[in-house]
Design a protein around this motif. Structure first.
Motif, mmCIF file in Angstrom:
data_model
loop_
_atom_site.group_PDB
_atom_site.id
_atom_site.type_symbol
_atom_site.label_atom_id
_atom_site.label_comp_id
_atom_site.label_asym_id
_atom_site.label_seq_id
_atom_site.Cartn_x
_atom_site.Cartn_y
_atom_site.Cartn_z
ATOM 1 N N VAL A 60 -11.086 12.986 -3.645
ATOM 2 C CA VAL A 60 -10.331 11.960 -2.906
ATOM 3 C C VAL A 60 -8.935 11.751 -3.486
ATOM 4 C CG1 VAL A 60 -12.349 10.746 -2.018
ATOM 5 C CG2 VAL A 60 -11.408 10.092 -4.243
ATOM 6 N N GLY A 61 -8.619 12.437 -4.598
ATOM 7 C CA GLY A 61 -7.281 12.299 -5.155
ATOM 8 C C GLY A 61 -7.247 12.725 -6.604
ATOM 9 N N GLU A 62 -6.126 12.421 -7.240
ATOM 10 C CA GLU A 62 -5.896 12.811 -8.632
ATOM 11 C C GLU A 62 -5.947 11.571 -9.522
ATOM 12 O OE1 GLU A 62 -4.812 16.149 -9.757
ATOM 13 O OE2 GLU A 62 -5.645 16.712 -7.802
ATOM 14 N N ILE A 63 -6.379 11.759 -10.770
ATOM 15 C CA ILE A 63 -6.491 10.647 -11.712
ATOM 16 C C ILE A 63 -5.107 10.039 -12.013
ATOM 17 C CG2 ILE A 63 -6.373 12.072 -13.792
ATOM 18 C CD1 ILE A 63 -8.607 8.966 -13.253
ATOM 19 N N GLU A 64 -4.051 10.874 -11.943
ATOM 20 C CA GLU A 64 -2.706 10.352 -12.202
ATOM 21 C C GLU A 64 -2.319 9.293 -11.169
ATOM 22 O OE1 GLU A 64 -0.813 14.084 -12.011
ATOM 23 O OE2 GLU A 64 -1.427 14.644 -14.036
ATOM 24 N N GLU A 65 -2.691 9.524 -9.906
ATOM 25 C CA GLU A 65 -2.402 8.522 -8.872
ATOM 26 C C GLU A 65 -3.133 7.223 -9.178
ATOM 27 O OE1 GLU A 65 -3.553 11.886 -5.818
ATOM 28 O OE2 GLU A 65 -3.097 10.026 -4.759
ATOM 29 N N LEU A 66 -4.391 7.343 -9.574
ATOM 30 C CA LEU A 66 -5.193 6.162 -9.881
ATOM 31 C C LEU A 66 -4.580 5.380 -11.043
ATOM 32 C CD1 LEU A 66 -9.054 6.045 -10.084
ATOM 33 C CD2 LEU A 66 -7.656 4.853 -11.726
ATOM 34 N N ASP A 67 -4.209 6.098 -12.113
ATOM 35 C CA ASP A 67 -3.672 5.411 -13.290
ATOM 36 C C ASP A 67 -2.299 4.810 -13.038
ATOM 37 O OD1 ASP A 67 -5.926 5.769 -14.829
ATOM 38 O OD2 ASP A 67 -5.239 7.665 -15.679
ATOM 39 N N LYS A 68 -1.534 5.404 -12.119
ATOM 40 C CA LYS A 68 -0.197 4.882 -11.829
ATOM 41 C C LYS A 68 -0.271 3.524 -11.121
ATOM 42 C CE LYS A 68 2.460 7.702 -9.571
ATOM 43 N NZ LYS A 68 3.493 8.504 -8.891
ATOM 44 N N SER A 69 -1.168 3.393 -10.145
ATOM 45 C CA SER A 69 -1.209 2.155 -9.365
ATOM 46 C C SER A 69 -2.433 1.289 -9.678
ATOM 47 C CB SER A 69 -1.199 2.482 -7.868
ATOM 48 O OG SER A 69 -2.360 3.188 -7.520
ATOM 49 N N GLY A 70 -3.350 1.784 -10.490
ATOM 50 C CA GLY A 70 -4.534 0.990 -10.825
ATOM 51 C C GLY A 70 -5.701 1.235 -9.892
ATOM 52 N N GLN A 71 -5.437 1.806 -8.720
ATOM 53 C CA GLN A 71 -6.520 2.133 -7.803
ATOM 54 C C GLN A 71 -6.143 3.354 -6.983
ATOM 55 O OE1 GLN A 71 -7.607 -0.376 -4.504
ATOM 56 N NE2 GLN A 71 -5.500 -0.689 -3.867
ATOM 57 N N LEU A 72 -7.152 4.045 -6.531
ATOM 58 C CA LEU A 72 -6.963 5.171 -5.622
ATOM 59 C C LEU A 72 -7.592 4.740 -4.303
ATOM 60 C CD1 LEU A 72 -5.939 8.085 -5.502
ATOM 61 C CD2 LEU A 72 -8.191 8.813 -6.260
ATOM 62 N N LEU A 73 -6.748 4.365 -3.348
ATOM 63 C CA LEU A 73 -7.228 3.885 -2.047
ATOM 64 C C LEU A 73 -6.995 4.971 -1.014
ATOM 65 C CD1 LEU A 73 -8.272 1.648 -0.147
ATOM 66 C CD2 LEU A 73 -5.913 0.859 0.058
ATOM 67 N N VAL A 74 -8.086 5.464 -0.429
ATOM 68 C CA VAL A 74 -8.010 6.501 0.601
ATOM 69 C C VAL A 74 -8.709 5.946 1.841
ATOM 70 C CG1 VAL A 74 -8.546 8.893 1.199
ATOM 71 C CG2 VAL A 74 -8.110 8.271 -1.189
#
Ligand code: FES
Length: 147
Positions: free
Chosen positions: A49-63
């Motif tokens: 669903v995405g990359e860990i860098e995206e999650l760590d940058k914004s705090g959540q990975l929303l898809v």
């Protein structure tokens, strides 16, 4: 009318009367194949669903439109190495909840329901928890399993 002309005329009539049926059957088979392609991801498989860098940058990975539907992934507040994933569709009236890193809570923008990272209701008006998914990290990819 001789026999040859009669058979030719009857054959053309028979064929033309079957064309709508053949067209309908061809369309149904084509639609069936398209639907199989769209549902090729089984709900019991982990899907990226995405990359860990995206999650760590914004705090959540929303898809909002992943292969298993809407999904929000955050780092577990109790174990930052673990991931927590929920369906972010609020169980009150269906708005998309947002992760508030400072409160470590999913908050609904519509009527302020609050949910823990594991989906439990912390504050109403929602009364039902958010559905949860299994989540894991594989390399840099965040993977989620539907059920
Ligand atoms: Fe989320 Fe009402 S829709 S609290």
């Amino acid at each position: 009318m001789d026999r040859r002309k009669f058979l030719s005329w009857a054959g053309a009539g028979w064929l033309s009367s079957r064309l709508p049926i053949l067209a309908t059957l061809t369309h149904l088979v084509s639609c069936s194949n398209n639907n199989q392609a769209k549902t090729s991801t089984r709900p019991d498989e982990f899907v990226p669903v995405g990359e860990i860098e995206e999650l760590d940058k914004s705090g959540q990975l929303l898809v909002e439109q992943s292969a298993i539907g809407p999904v929000s992934v955050v780092r577990s507040p109790t174990d930052p190495q673990a991931l927590a994933a929920v369906n972010p569709t609020c169980t009150h009236q269906g708005c998309l909840v947002q992760w508030k890193s400072e409160r470590k809570t999913f908050v609904c923008p519509c009527h302020n329901s609050g949910f823990a990272a594991d989906g439990k209701v912390l504050e109403g008006p929602a009364t039902k928890p958010l559905p949860t998914y299994a989540a894991k990290l594989e390399g840099k990819s965040v993977l989620v399993k539907g059920s």
